[in-house]
Design a protein around this motif. Structure first.
Motif, mmCIF file in Angstrom:
data_model
loop_
_atom_site.group_PDB
_atom_site.id
_atom_site.type_symbol
_atom_site.label_atom_id
_atom_site.label_comp_id
_atom_site.label_asym_id
_atom_site.label_seq_id
_atom_site.Cartn_x
_atom_site.Cartn_y
_atom_site.Cartn_z
ATOM 1 N N PRO A 73 9.907 -6.503 2.684
ATOM 2 C CA PRO A 73 8.766 -7.423 2.695
ATOM 3 C C PRO A 73 7.432 -6.782 3.080
ATOM 4 O O PRO A 73 6.403 -7.446 2.997
ATOM 5 N N ALA A 75 6.105 -3.466 1.824
ATOM 6 C CA ALA A 75 6.523 -2.319 1.002
ATOM 7 C C ALA A 75 5.538 -1.171 0.954
ATOM 8 O O ALA A 75 5.911 -0.040 0.601
ATOM 9 N N GLY A 79 7.944 3.476 -0.162
ATOM 10 C CA GLY A 79 8.979 4.389 0.341
ATOM 11 C C GLY A 79 10.382 3.842 0.113
ATOM 12 O O GLY A 79 11.266 4.538 -0.396
ATOM 13 N N VAL A 94 7.421 -6.318 -1.359
ATOM 14 C CA VAL A 94 6.299 -7.259 -1.235
ATOM 15 C C VAL A 94 5.246 -6.594 -0.368
ATOM 16 O O VAL A 94 5.575 -5.969 0.646
ATOM 17 N N ASP A 95 4.005 -6.692 -0.747
ATOM 18 C CA ASP A 95 2.918 -6.225 0.124
ATOM 19 C C ASP A 95 1.665 -7.001 -0.244
ATOM 20 O O ASP A 95 1.458 -7.393 -1.393
ATOM 21 N N THR A 170 -5.061 -3.234 5.746
ATOM 22 C CA THR A 170 -6.002 -4.018 4.945
ATOM 23 C C THR A 170 -6.933 -4.708 5.944
ATOM 24 O O THR A 170 -6.671 -4.701 7.150
ATOM 25 N N LEU A 176 -0.368 -8.599 9.160
ATOM 26 C CA LEU A 176 0.236 -8.666 10.501
ATOM 27 C C LEU A 176 -0.277 -7.544 11.397
ATOM 28 O O LEU A 176 -0.197 -7.638 12.618
HETATM 29 C C1 LIG Z 1 3.834 0.447 7.931
HETATM 30 S S1 LIG Z 1 3.228 -0.106 6.383
HETATM 31 C C2 LIG Z 1 4.597 0.110 5.272
HETATM 32 C C3 LIG Z 1 4.607 1.484 4.652
HETATM 33 C C4 LIG Z 1 5.751 1.685 3.674
HETATM 34 N N1 LIG Z 1 7.009 1.853 4.352
HETATM 35 C C5 LIG Z 1 5.507 2.870 2.753
HETATM 36 O O1 LIG Z 1 6.390 3.747 2.641
HETATM 37 O O2 LIG Z 1 4.429 2.936 2.160
HETATM 38 C C6 LIG Z 1 3.124 -1.867 6.597
HETATM 39 C C7 LIG Z 1 2.632 -2.608 5.369
HETATM 40 O O3 LIG Z 1 2.662 -4.011 5.647
HETATM 41 C C8 LIG Z 1 1.687 -4.626 4.813
HETATM 42 N N2 LIG Z 1 1.468 -5.993 5.322
HETATM 43 C C9 LIG Z 1 0.878 -6.383 6.470
HETATM 44 N N3 LIG Z 1 0.885 -7.733 6.585
HETATM 45 C C10 LIG Z 1 1.520 -8.209 5.483
HETATM 46 C C11 LIG Z 1 1.855 -9.518 5.026
HETATM 47 N N4 LIG Z 1 1.499 -10.624 5.716
HETATM 48 N N5 LIG Z 1 2.531 -9.630 3.866
HETATM 49 C C12 LIG Z 1 2.888 -8.535 3.143
HETATM 50 N N6 LIG Z 1 2.554 -7.272 3.508
HETATM 51 C C13 LIG Z 1 1.895 -7.110 4.676
HETATM 52 C C14 LIG Z 1 0.494 -3.674 4.906
HETATM 53 O O4 LIG Z 1 -0.384 -3.826 3.808
HETATM 54 C C15 LIG Z 1 1.197 -2.301 4.951
HETATM 55 O O5 LIG Z 1 1.207 -1.684 3.689
#
Ligand SMILES: C[S@@+](CC[C@H](N)C(=O)[O-])C[C@H]1O[C@@H](n2cnc3c(N)ncnc32)[C@H](O)[C@@H]1O
Length: 276
Positions: A73, A75, A79, A94-95, A170, A176
């Protein structure tokens, strides 16, 4: 320990020896950041915290069988999705960010890989995404924001070295990573509860996280607070954690020469099983 797959094994396709190796509590890695083994790191690094697909692939191999179905959720630049492709699993990511979705698409084109399903949207609305509802996932594997760690400007040694800018994922209020510590925990719980409605019984939920520096008022061990929060969710059983030691992290002289301030070169991989 056997070099064969035990016929009673319903969890994965690993032999006894591979299973035992996958139980080590610390995964210490140093992945290349250029060349074919980097999985287009030069594109993925536009994200503040891309995860190495090889690391996620190890988890996917243990917690699913070939052909398994995985949900991420949060993404980012994919990765988890890349790991699933490498391991012949299907995935839905999902992102919030269309920019990260576009990078994931570019990475797949570069690597000549068929893209997995990627939904641009708020994970708190998972239940309204046709690509997610009515599915039966084997694994929820995700790397959510670490409360507001990315959204805060760095202090001390990093600031002196010109690496002090905030790098939020963002600027959206739905992100979050832009919430305070306790609000973050409440919203993360909400997302995981929604995701559980499409996780099969005995499926697993795995989250990456890091701790924040302690303050006078709270220990800020985010891994402990996420564990405590998700243990309250009906049917979710905490099974333990593994540590990812990322050898590529720099060491900073935080606190020198006055006080101890930990360098964090590791992340926690929290593992839960769903027993509804
Ligand atoms: C730590 S990063 C994930 C990185 C990922 N594992 C990768 O390999 O690129 C956390 C992600 O959560 C997304 N995010 C934050 N709040 C969110 C929400 N309410 N719904 C969906 N995505 C969200 C951010 O845009 C960010 O890309």
């Amino acid at each position: 320990m056997s070099g064969e797959v035990d016929p009673r094994n319903r969890l994965n396709d690993l032999t006894g020896r591979e299973w035992v190796y996958a139980l080590r509590s610390v995964i210490s890695t140093s992945y290349p950041t250029s060349g074919p083994e980097s999985y287009a790191h030069d594109l993925r690094r536009a994200h503040p915290s891309p995860k190495p697909p090889q690391l996620l692939a190890e988890l996917v191999r243990f917690f699913t069988r070939r052909g398994g179905h995985v949900l991420d959720p949060f993404a980012g630049v994919g990765g988890t999705l890349l790991a699933c492709t490498l391991e012949a699993r299907t995935a839905v990511g999902v992102d919030l960010s269309p920019a990260y979705a576009a990078i994931y698409t570019a990475v797949c084109e570069r690597l000549a890989l068929a893209p997995q399903t990627y939904v641009v949207g708020d994970a708190r609305e998972l239940a309204s995404f046709p690509a997610v509802v009515a599915q039966s996932f084997d694994l929820i594997l995700t790397d959510p924001p670490y409360a507001a760690m990315q959204a805060r400007a760095k202090t001390g040694e990093r600031k002196k070295r010109g690496q002090g800018g905030a790098t939020p994922f963002t600027t959206s209020p739905a992100d979050l990573g832009n919430l305070g510590y306790w609000a973050f925990l409440a919203e993360l719980r909400r997302v995981i509860e929604l995701a559980l409605s499409c996780l099969r019984p005995q499926g697993h939920v795995i989250l990456f996280t890091k701790d924040l520096q302690p303050t006078a008022t709270h220990h800020n061990m985010l891994h402990a607070d996420i564990t405590a929060t998700l243990r309250e969710v009906a049917g979710l059983e905490f099974r333990g954690y593994r540590i990812w030691h990322d050898q590529s992290r720099n060491l900073y002289p935080f606190g020198y020469p006055f006080a101890f301030v930990a360098n964090q070169q590791h992340q926690f991989i929290l593992i839960f099983r769903y027993q509804p």
